[in-house]
Design a protein around this motif. Structure first.
Motif, PDB file in Angstrom:
ATOM      1  N   LEU A   1       2.852  -1.407   5.583  1.00 22.05           N
ATOM      2  CA  LEU A   1       3.819  -1.829   4.440  1.00 22.05           C
ATOM      3  C   LEU A   1       5.348  -2.441   3.860  1.00 22.05           C
TER       4      LEU A   1
ATOM      5  N   LEU B   1       1.851  -6.939  -7.643  1.00 18.38           N
ATOM      6  CA  LEU B   1       0.613  -6.797  -5.677  1.00 18.38           C
ATOM      7  C   LEU B   1       1.241  -5.489  -5.364  1.00 18.38           C
ATOM      8  N   ALA B   2       3.229  -5.300  -5.207  1.00 20.37           N
ATOM      9  CA  ALA B   2       2.981  -4.270  -4.331  1.00 20.37           C
ATOM     10  C   ALA B   2       2.925  -2.693  -5.571  1.00 20.37           C
TER      11      ALA B   2
ATOM     12  N   VAL C   1      -0.188  -2.065  -5.239  1.00 23.18           N
ATOM     13  CA  VAL C   1      -0.882  -1.075  -3.683  1.00 23.18           C
ATOM     14  C   VAL C   1       0.111  -0.133  -4.182  1.00 23.18           C
ATOM     15  N   PHE C   2       0.812   0.312  -4.545  1.00 23.48           N
ATOM     16  CA  PHE C   2       1.123   1.141  -4.399  1.00 23.48           C
ATOM     17  C   PHE C   2       0.813   2.090  -5.708  1.00 23.48           C
TER      18      PHE C   2
ATOM     19  N   ILE D   1      -1.826   2.777  -6.608  1.00 24.03           N
ATOM     20  CA  ILE D   1      -3.249   3.533  -5.588  1.00 24.03           C
ATOM     21  C   ILE D   1      -3.473   3.979  -4.917  1.00 24.03           C
ATOM     22  N   LEU D   2      -1.944   3.890  -3.801  1.00 29.14           N
ATOM     23  CA  LEU D   2      -1.712   5.147  -2.953  1.00 29.14           C
ATOM     24  C   LEU D   2      -1.826   5.953  -3.164  1.00 29.14           C
TER      25      LEU D   2
END
Lengths: 138, 118
Positions: free
Chosen positions: B58, B105-106, B109-110, B112-113
């Motif tokens: 990532l 998007l970034a 994604v982060f 969710i992480l």
């Protein structure tokens, strides 16, 4: 009453805004640099899993793991790209601050393509260094 | 080094426009630098955010986007000035839409992480 005198400042402060924009860009580059240097210092102090050589200067290069040397190269290249960026900005800011005379001849105030290219190339190099530093951290 | 050939075509734009174009280039360069700094910062400061391989992939994606953005910002600067020199319409660019999608998007994604982090 000073109508016969040409205005000494551009009403939109265009050169000043552009010079400040270059300075902000340098600051952004230094932030990225500091993080890469931090990664190198962590490998030096043994955090990165290499041998715990500490910060002692006694050891020859062979005493350090390839990991430490690799991160050192990344840190040096990152510093180099920032120096290149600072030199671009310094040349540009000097021109922008050189008074209104160059403003009058508009052909001279536009940024030389060489500076824009060099700055872009420096950022691409810094990005490649970042990828290398990330790969070394695996 | 000589200036590129297109710099001798058309007329020199008003310095306000060429300086604004230069500042736009610098703003995109700062965006690229922010992506690079973000990539390294996530790798170093949040090592527990994901399994190491996923985390590094990532972060590398962010860094590569930063490199591409630096090249695209130069091309954009050159195309804008060429349009100004030849009194053409400023070229349409997908850069803004593209970067909006990438940054969103970034963030997703982060986010969710961080949420699924043990």
């Amino acid at each position: 009453m000073a109508s016969s005198v040409a205005p000494v400042r551009d009403p939109g402060l265009q050169p000043e805004r552009t010079a400040l924009s270059w300075r902000r860009t340098i600051m952004s580059a230094v932030v990225a640099d500091l993080l890469i240097w931090r990664g190198w210092l962590q490998t030096l102090t043994g955090f990165g899993g290499g041998p715990d050589t500490g910060l002692g200067l006694g050891g020859a290069l062979g005493g350090y793991s390839a990991h430490v040397v690799g991160m050192g190269v990344c840190a040096a290249v990152a510093a180099l790209t920032t120096i290149v960026l600072v030199l671009c900005a310094a040349a540009r800011i000097r021109l922008l601050h050189s008074g209104v005379a160059p403003l009058e001849s508009e052909g001279h105030i536009a940024v030389p393509a060489l500076i824009v290219r060099t700055a872009s190339a420096a950022i691409v190099t810094l990005a490649a260094t970042t990828v290398c530093a990330l790969a070394l951290g695996m | 080094m000589r200036e590129p050939a297109w710099r001798r075509t058309g007329k020199t734009p008003d310095y306000r426009f060429s300086l604004a174009n230069e500042r736009t280039f610098l703003a995109w360069v700062r965006t690229a630098l922010a992506l690079l700094a973000g990539a390294i910062a996530i790798d170093q400061l949040a090592p527990e955010i994901a399994p190491p391989l996923i985390r590094i992939i990532l972060c590398m994606v962010l860094a590569v986007i930063g490199a591409v953005l630096a090249i695209v910002s130069y091309r954009r600067w050159a195309h804008q000035e060429q349009a100004m020199r030849n009194d053409e319409e400023l070229p349409h660019s997908w850069l803004m839409l593209g970067m909006t999608v990438i940054v969103s998007l970034a963030a997703i994604v982060f986010a969710i992480l961080i949420l699924v982090q043990p």
